[in-house]
Design a protein around this motif. Structure first.
Motif, PDB file in Angstrom:
ATOM      1  N   TYR A 111      -2.086  -8.365   2.917  1.00 40.96           N
ATOM      2  CA  TYR A 111      -3.513  -8.854   2.175  1.00 40.96           C
ATOM      3  C   TYR A 111      -3.231  -9.926   1.370  1.00 40.96           C
ATOM      4  CZ  TYR A 111      -6.170  -8.348  -0.953  1.00 40.96           C
ATOM      5  OH  TYR A 111      -7.821  -8.696  -2.512  1.00 40.96           O
ATOM      6  N   TYR A 112      -2.387 -11.425   1.435  1.00 44.14           N
ATOM      7  CA  TYR A 112      -2.802 -12.308   0.942  1.00 44.14           C
ATOM      8  C   TYR A 112      -2.951 -13.323   1.734  1.00 44.14           C
ATOM      9  CZ  TYR A 112      -2.195 -11.380  -3.311  1.00 44.14           C
ATOM     10  OH  TYR A 112      -2.037 -11.192  -5.077  1.00 44.14           O
ATOM     11  N   SER A 113      -2.009 -12.580   3.083  1.00 43.15           N
ATOM     12  CA  SER A 113      -1.645 -13.706   4.548  1.00 43.15           C
ATOM     13  C   SER A 113      -3.459 -13.050   5.138  1.00 43.15           C
ATOM     14  CB  SER A 113      -0.809 -13.038   5.833  1.00 43.15           C
ATOM     15  OG  SER A 113       0.501 -13.019   5.312  1.00 43.15           O
ATOM     16  N   LEU A 114      -4.354 -12.380   4.922  1.00 37.46           N
ATOM     17  CA  LEU A 114      -5.145 -11.893   5.074  1.00 37.46           C
ATOM     18  C   LEU A 114      -6.750 -12.798   4.013  1.00 37.46           C
ATOM     19  CD1 LEU A 114      -7.380 -10.487   6.746  1.00 37.46           C
ATOM     20  CD2 LEU A 114      -8.222  -8.400   5.853  1.00 37.46           C
ATOM     21  N   SER A 115      -6.174 -13.116   2.984  1.00 37.76           N
ATOM     22  CA  SER A 115      -7.150 -13.806   1.682  1.00 37.76           C
ATOM     23  C   SER A 115      -6.659 -14.884   2.011  1.00 37.76           C
ATOM     24  CB  SER A 115      -6.663 -13.338   0.619  1.00 37.76           C
ATOM     25  OG  SER A 115      -5.628 -14.046   0.096  1.00 37.76           O
ATOM     26  N   ALA A 116      -5.499 -15.775   2.734  1.00 37.15           N
ATOM     27  CA  ALA A 116      -5.579 -17.271   3.457  1.00 37.15           C
ATOM     28  C   ALA A 116      -6.382 -17.432   4.123  1.00 37.15           C
ATOM     29  CB  ALA A 116      -4.189 -17.061   3.936  1.00 37.15           C
ATOM     30  N   PHE A 117      -7.310 -16.894   5.298  1.00 30.73           N
ATOM     31  CA  PHE A 117      -8.313 -17.165   5.838  1.00 30.73           C
ATOM     32  C   PHE A 117      -9.498 -17.586   5.229  1.00 30.73           C
ATOM     33  CE2 PHE A 117      -6.047 -14.297   9.298  1.00 30.73           C
ATOM     34  CZ  PHE A 117      -5.926 -14.424  10.156  1.00 30.73           C
ATOM     35  N   PHE A 118      -9.572 -17.082   4.107  1.00 36.97           N
ATOM     36  CA  PHE A 118     -10.527 -17.809   3.474  1.00 36.97           C
ATOM     37  C   PHE A 118     -10.374 -18.685   2.447  1.00 36.97           C
ATOM     38  CE2 PHE A 118     -11.770 -13.109   4.486  1.00 36.97           C
ATOM     39  CZ  PHE A 118     -13.041 -13.338   4.839  1.00 36.97           C
ATOM     40  N   ALA A 119      -8.848 -18.919   2.728  1.00 36.10           N
ATOM     41  CA  ALA A 119      -8.476 -20.521   1.824  1.00 36.10           C
ATOM     42  C   ALA A 119      -9.331 -21.586   2.344  1.00 36.10           C
ATOM     43  CB  ALA A 119      -7.164 -20.644   1.715  1.00 36.10           C
ATOM     44  N   GLY A 120      -9.506 -22.518   1.619  1.00 34.28           N
ATOM     45  CA  GLY A 120     -10.040 -23.371   2.623  1.00 34.28           C
ATOM     46  C   GLY A 120     -11.895 -23.599   2.185  1.00 34.28           C
ATOM     47  N   GLY A 155       3.843 -16.033  -6.377  1.00 33.15           N
ATOM     48  CA  GLY A 155       5.043 -15.807  -5.388  1.00 33.15           C
ATOM     49  C   GLY A 155       5.383 -16.278  -4.087  1.00 33.15           C
ATOM     50  N   ALA A 156       5.923 -16.122  -3.100  1.00 35.41           N
ATOM     51  CA  ALA A 156       6.281 -16.846  -2.195  1.00 35.41           C
ATOM     52  C   ALA A 156       4.768 -17.329  -1.245  1.00 35.41           C
ATOM     53  CB  ALA A 156       6.948 -15.985  -0.775  1.00 35.41           C
ATOM     54  N   LYS A 157       4.839 -18.835  -1.016  1.00 38.06           N
ATOM     55  CA  LYS A 157       3.891 -18.908   0.365  1.00 38.06           C
ATOM     56  C   LYS A 157       3.283 -18.131   1.069  1.00 38.06           C
ATOM     57  CE  LYS A 157       2.314 -23.099   2.909  1.00 38.06           C
ATOM     58  NZ  LYS A 157       1.941 -24.301   2.584  1.00 38.06           N
ATOM     59  N   VAL A 158       1.785 -18.138   1.638  1.00 36.02           N
ATOM     60  CA  VAL A 158       2.052 -17.259   3.081  1.00 36.02           C
ATOM     61  C   VAL A 158       0.710 -18.205   3.678  1.00 36.02           C
ATOM     62  CG1 VAL A 158       2.521 -15.145   2.110  1.00 36.02           C
ATOM     63  CG2 VAL A 158       0.584 -15.606   1.975  1.00 36.02           C
ATOM     64  N   HIS A 214       0.833  -1.391  -0.134  1.00 39.84           N
ATOM     65  CA  HIS A 214       0.218  -0.328   0.103  1.00 39.84           C
ATOM     66  C   HIS A 214       0.920   0.898  -0.155  1.00 39.84           C
ATOM     67  CE1 HIS A 214      -3.799   2.642   0.963  1.00 39.84           C
ATOM     68  NE2 HIS A 214      -4.005   1.540   1.258  1.00 39.84           N
ATOM     69  N   LYS A 215       0.981   2.414  -0.535  1.00 36.09           N
ATOM     70  CA  LYS A 215       1.943   3.800  -0.943  1.00 36.09           C
ATOM     71  C   LYS A 215       1.288   4.367   0.788  1.00 36.09           C
ATOM     72  CE  LYS A 215       2.721   2.300  -5.133  1.00 36.09           C
ATOM     73  NZ  LYS A 215       4.340   1.463  -5.015  1.00 36.09           N
ATOM     74  N   PHE A 216       0.090   4.466   1.090  1.00 39.83           N
ATOM     75  CA  PHE A 216      -0.665   5.567   1.763  1.00 39.83           C
ATOM     76  C   PHE A 216      -0.547   4.743   3.829  1.00 39.83           C
ATOM     77  CE2 PHE A 216      -1.961   6.901  -1.335  1.00 39.83           C
ATOM     78  CZ  PHE A 216      -1.177   8.236  -2.323  1.00 39.83           C
ATOM     79  N   ASP A 217      -0.709   3.192   3.348  1.00 36.65           N
ATOM     80  CA  ASP A 217      -0.750   2.907   4.417  1.00 36.65           C
ATOM     81  C   ASP A 217       0.261   1.684   5.077  1.00 36.65           C
ATOM     82  OD1 ASP A 217      -3.366   5.181   5.348  1.00 36.65           O
ATOM     83  OD2 ASP A 217      -5.120   2.916   4.899  1.00 36.65           O
ATOM     84  N   PRO A 218       0.189   1.629   6.022  1.00 39.09           N
ATOM     85  CA  PRO A 218       1.110   0.454   6.140  1.00 39.09           C
ATOM     86  C   PRO A 218       0.396  -0.689   6.451  1.00 39.09           C
ATOM     87  CG  PRO A 218      -0.027   0.625   8.681  1.00 39.09           C
ATOM     88  CD  PRO A 218      -0.231   1.939   7.415  1.00 39.09           C
ATOM     89  N   ILE A 219      -0.006  -1.636   4.985  1.00 38.21           N
ATOM     90  CA  ILE A 219      -0.703  -2.847   4.439  1.00 38.21           C
ATOM     91  C   ILE A 219       0.406  -3.020   4.230  1.00 38.21           C
ATOM     92  CG2 ILE A 219      -2.597  -4.142   3.865  1.00 38.21           C
ATOM     93  CD1 ILE A 219      -4.457  -1.381   4.847  1.00 38.21           C
ATOM     94  N   LYS A 220       1.406  -4.132   4.045  1.00 38.00           N
ATOM     95  CA  LYS A 220       1.927  -4.934   3.068  1.00 38.00           C
ATOM     96  C   LYS A 220       1.311  -5.259   1.627  1.00 38.00           C
ATOM     97  CE  LYS A 220       6.030  -5.905   3.825  1.00 38.00           C
ATOM     98  NZ  LYS A 220       7.396  -6.515   4.831  1.00 38.00           N
ATOM     99  N   GLN A 221       2.211  -6.181   0.788  1.00 43.06           N
ATOM    100  CA  GLN A 221       1.074  -7.539  -0.110  1.00 43.06           C
ATOM    101  C   GLN A 221       1.270  -8.814   0.754  1.00 43.06           C
ATOM    102  OE1 GLN A 221       2.790  -7.908  -3.641  1.00 43.06           O
ATOM    103  NE2 GLN A 221       1.480  -8.543  -4.860  1.00 43.06           N
ATOM    104  N   LYS A 222       2.641  -9.058   1.451  1.00 41.23           N
ATOM    105  CA  LYS A 222       2.470  -9.898   2.285  1.00 41.23           C
ATOM    106  C   LYS A 222       0.943  -9.555   2.869  1.00 41.23           C
ATOM    107  CE  LYS A 222       5.002 -12.657   5.234  1.00 41.23           C
ATOM    108  NZ  LYS A 222       6.105 -13.391   5.999  1.00 41.23           N
ATOM    109  N   THR A 230      -1.766 -21.104   0.088  1.00 40.71           N
ATOM    110  CA  THR A 230      -1.834 -19.545  -0.716  1.00 40.71           C
ATOM    111  C   THR A 230      -0.358 -18.574  -0.740  1.00 40.71           C
ATOM    112  OG1 THR A 230      -4.392 -18.886   0.567  1.00 40.71           O
ATOM    113  CG2 THR A 230      -3.466 -17.156  -0.006  1.00 40.71           C
ATOM    114  N   HIS A 231      -0.812 -17.509  -1.620  1.00 40.08           N
ATOM    115  CA  HIS A 231       0.841 -17.206  -2.515  1.00 40.08           C
ATOM    116  C   HIS A 231       0.825 -15.733  -2.517  1.00 40.08           C
ATOM    117  CE1 HIS A 231       3.147 -21.352  -2.863  1.00 40.08           C
ATOM    118  NE2 HIS A 231       1.965 -21.569  -2.833  1.00 40.08           N
ATOM    119  N   ILE A 232       1.718 -15.170  -2.580  1.00 42.27           N
ATOM    120  CA  ILE A 232       1.268 -14.104  -3.048  1.00 42.27           C
ATOM    121  C   ILE A 232       1.666 -13.585  -4.496  1.00 42.27           C
ATOM    122  CG2 ILE A 232       3.145 -11.904  -3.031  1.00 42.27           C
ATOM    123  CD1 ILE A 232       3.643 -12.085  -0.462  1.00 42.27           C
TER     124      ILE A 232
END
Length: 816
Positions: free
Chosen positions: A366-375, A507-510, A356-364, A495-497
């Motif tokens: 984001y995908y760590s949060l999306s991993a809650f919905f995996a499965g 990309g990398a697994k999270v 994120h360009k303005f808030d401290p939300i890394k791409q990692k 879940t991967h980036i």
């Protein structure tokens, strides 16, 4: 440029990028502490625990090492230090991001610190969490005010304290007719009944206002009004959008679940938990037990689970299903985005492709949060007992007979591919994939077409078969109730980036993890090998609704406030980050957030608290001094005047004409369109009007929301884009709105109904008709000049034309 009153600028300075941290005393003899505090206050939110761009400003060695762009500082050489040029903003990199630059004094402090060798005092107490919305709300003291008599409850004290500080006075209380109209639209989304207006105006008891508010909160119309706001927020629609725009047959159950939840005043934390993880928090086996009816416990758990339907009504083209990985990636992304926007008021979607360009939300993150919905995946479940299911299947011979007759009628005179009993096209077993797809496409197209388009000649035999088929369908039992909800898939995907958000760029697994810049919560513990029952969404729901979460309560009370005042205390309700507006009354926001928690997260109690304040009951008329000092009403020296949104406007026209059908619930209603409107539809045959004309007069929330074709009247009056979370509807003023109110078939028809009602209630006396029309439309009698003009207009026009004119008056579509 946005105007901010001087007092507001001074007050919110504590929230700016140069003053978000509390002042920290500098240890004597230390030259590093002032610079360290500047870095902590302005940089550590993103370049601290979050390590955005791999940079950490919390210790000297990390600054020397730097991040993706190289070393941040070169001790003794500020001119060669990337950090200095970034905060000076004299190059491509400008920090902090956005328009909130460091002060010249802070920049000079950093320069001198680097030139002095960048000394570091490890013992200096440095502020860590800096951004106001990422800190847990702390209940502030209620401020003292000079005019204690004006204060009805603590809300008034916070508002009046700011006004007194700026030398302003609150506007006087609105008259009772204005107040009941305001309350009715705020809580019910409808105009008040004329009898209720007169009763309230003439009620001299000291608790007349409290009784009115309580009565409106208890009305079933309340749930319909506030469900509309929530459905906008979670991007609800009945179809998927895009070219195919497939239909969600059970999507309406989620809409009814939301209405019921608001009417029952379900605690907000429970409401959130049910939507994210009802199946994991309140597990119940779906092997439906014996008996004619479900047990009360199972019925409750099944109803809770309908809340997870929120994640089944997103905007997707069915073409995503061509690639399972793409479908899963897009669905998890949609789930992540709507969770971040609706429950946390943050723009998580920006981090799908990059940090994120303005808030401290890394791409990692984001995908760590999306991993809650995996499965998790969509599944249709029964809402009835096994007895009801078997009772329905007992009629399968009749159902099969009807299907066979339907295919016989469709197949007549078609030619082309032969058809199986199930209606699909047959192809040679040796045929290639292209031939198979072409045949399936033809079969699907034929299935979409009505029998009348088959091209077969109408013969007595076919006519008799049509009649027999109709009679057979009329005898068939209704299918048992089902719902589309979240369930667990048979396997747990990794879940991967994804590079730039592309499902092909793996990309990398999270692993599932909470955003690092918020309350981190407990670690997610799962077995590394073997199958297990996922509890990921449960962990997410419990983390979001924990007392320590900094955003959940703040965001929701801000939404409730916005529903009453037109603007939130934070005027960017889905962006509590750095690019959002700061709160106009930060202490009040935190007080409301903590009060919300102390009242068991009761949304109705928050409505009541706000509406019983003097702040809510102020007139919308500003004094010249108030308007001069606070033209945008940031300080709330008056009530904001608000225009009805598209749904409210349509419902109000129906209610005023006496034509509103208050039937609740059920599948979305398809209303007739004009010839010109239906021609704009890509597939007009998929817009079949409901055969019962009374259904057309239902509240707008019960109309079918088709993403590819919004009902024209609603679209003209700024209906939201249902592909995205809509925290606040736009309000435009354009010519087609006036043309719609004056000339549309709907407006003319409702004006005719209004006129019929006036004749029925007032006879043929023009003066009585005018008085009754004003009471129904505005909740008041006409003034002498208004009555004179209306009667003069009636002498030259029909009563229906006068009613149409009333629909076009500002007072009809604005609420004071």
């Amino acid at each position: 440029m946005k105007y901010f009153p001087l007092g507001l600028i001074l007050f919110t300075g504590a929230l700016s990028s140069t003053a978000t941290a509390q002042s920290v005393p500098t240890p004597s003899g230390s030259t590093g502490a002032p610079a360290q505090n500047i870095l902590a206050a302005n940089c550590s939110m993103c370049h601290g625990q979050s390590h955005m761009s791999d940079l950490d400003v919390r210790d000297r060695s990390s600054l020397l090492k730097g991040g993706k762009r190289g070393p941040a500082i070169v001790p003794g050489k500020s001119a060669d230090s990337l950090l200095f040029h970034a905060i000076k903003r004299d190059g491509a990199l400008k920090m902090p991001p956005g328009g909130k630059a460091l002060s010249a004094a802070d920049v000079d402090t950093i320069r001198k610190w680097i030139d002095g060798g960048a000394p570091w005092n490890s013992a200096a107490p440095v502020q860590q969490s800096t951004w106001w919305s990422f800190r847990k709300p702390v209940r502030p003291p209620v401020p003292a005010v000079k005019d204690q008599a004006w204060v009805k409850n603590p809300i008034d004290a916070f508002i009046l304290a700011r006004l007194e500080k700026e030398g302003l006075r609150p506007s006087p209380e609105a008259d009772r007719r204005t107040l009941i109209r305001r309350a009715s639209f705020d809580l019910l989304g409808l105009p008040p009944d004329p009898k209720d207006v007169e009763q309230f105006v003439n009620d001299k008891s000291p608790d007349a206002w409290e009784k009115l508010v309580d009565r409106y909160l208890a009305s079933p119309r309340y749930g319909e009004r506030w469900a509309r706001y929530w459905l906008d927020l979670v991007r609800y629609a009945d179809t998927s959008g895009f070219e195919t725009d497939h239909f969600f047959p059970n999507g309406w159950r989620y809409r009814d679940y939301v209405i019921d939840s608001f009417n029952k005043d379900k605690p907000y934390t429970t409401f959130v938990q049910e939507q994210i993880a009802a199946d994991e928090i309140w597990p119940d086996n779906l092997e439906l037990e014996g008996g004619i009816h479900l047990s009360a416990k199972k019925q409750e758990d099944v109803n809770r689970r309908i809340g997870t339907s929120m994640y089944t009504v997103g905007s997707f083209p069915i073409e995503f299903t061509y690639y399972g990985d793409q479908w899963r990636a897009e669905w998890e992304s949609d789930a992540t985005d709507v969770t971040g926007a609706a429950f946390m008021g943050l723009t998580f979607g920006c981090a799908r492709c990059h940090d994120h360009k303005f808030d401290p939300i890394k791409q990692k993150d984001y995908y760590s949060l999306s991993a809650f919905f995996a499965g998790s995946e969509e599944r249709e479940i029964p809402l009835v007992s096994q007895f009801d299911i078997l009772t329905y299947t007992r009629s399968m011979p009749l159902i099969s007979q009807a299907e066979a007759m339907k295919h016989m009628l469709r197949g007549g005179g078609r030619g082309g591919a032969a058809r199986r009993a199930d209606g699909s096209a047959k192809v040679d077993a040796a045929g290639d994939a292209g031939q198979q797809n072409a045949a399936n496409t033809q079969a699907n197209a034929q299935a979409d077409a009505p029998p009348a388009r088959s091209g077969a000649a109408t013969t007595p035999e076919r006519a008799a078969m049509f009649q027999k088929l109709g009679e057979l369908y009329a005898r068939l039992p209704d299918h048992y109730a089902t719902a589309n909800v979240l369930a667990h898939s048979e396997f747990m995907p990794e879940t991967h980036i994804l590079g730039k958000g592309d499902f092909k760029s793996v990309g990398a697994k999270v692993e599932p993890a909470f955003p690092s810049f918020l309350n981190p919560g407990p670690p997610i513990e799962e077995p590394m090998n073997g199958p297990f029952v996922p509890q990921r969404r449960k962990a997410l729901a419990l983390w979001l609704t924990s007392p320590d979460h900094p955003l959940l309560s703040r965001v929701m009370v801000n939404r409730i406030w916005q529903g009453h005042f037109g603007e939130g205390i934070v005027r960017t309700p889905n962006d509590f980050g750095r690019q959002g507006d700061p709160p106009t009354h930060p202490e009040l926001l935190d007080w409301l957030a903590t009060e919300f928690a102390s009242r068991g997260y009761s949304i109705k109690q928050m409505h009541r608290l706000i509406m019983l304040s003097n702040t809510y009951r102020m007139s919308s008329v500003a004094t010249p001094e108030n308007f001069r000092k606070d033209p945008d009403n940031f300080l709330l020296s008056r009530m904001n005047r608000q225009r009805l949104n598209a749904d409210e406007l349509r419902d109000t026209m129906l209610a005023t004409s006496g034509n509103l059908n208050l039937k609740m619930g059920g599948m979305g209603i398809i209303v007739p369109l004009t010839k010109e409107e239906i021609e704009a539809a890509r597939m007009p045959n998929l817009w079949p009007p409901n055969p019962d004309p009374r259904e057309y007069d239902r509240r707008t929330i019960y109309l079918q929301m088709k993403r590819s074709m919004t009902l024209p009247m609603l679209q003209t009056f700024d209906a939201p884009d249902t592909a995205l979370s809509c925290p606040r509807r736009d309000t435009s003023t354009v010519a087609p709105q006036a043309l719609t109110l004056m000339n549309s078939d709907f407006s003319v028809a409702e004006a005719d109904k209004f006129a019929e009602l006036l004749v029925k209630e007032s006879g043929n006396d023009p003066e009585a008709q005018v008085r009754n029309a004003w009471r129904r439309a505005f909740g008041r009698a006409p003034k002498d000049d208004e009555s004179k003009m209306a009667l003069d207009y009636l002498s030259r026009n029909s009563l229906s034309r006068l009613c149409l004119l009333i629909f076009n008056l500002n007072e009809f579509i604005y609420v004071d």
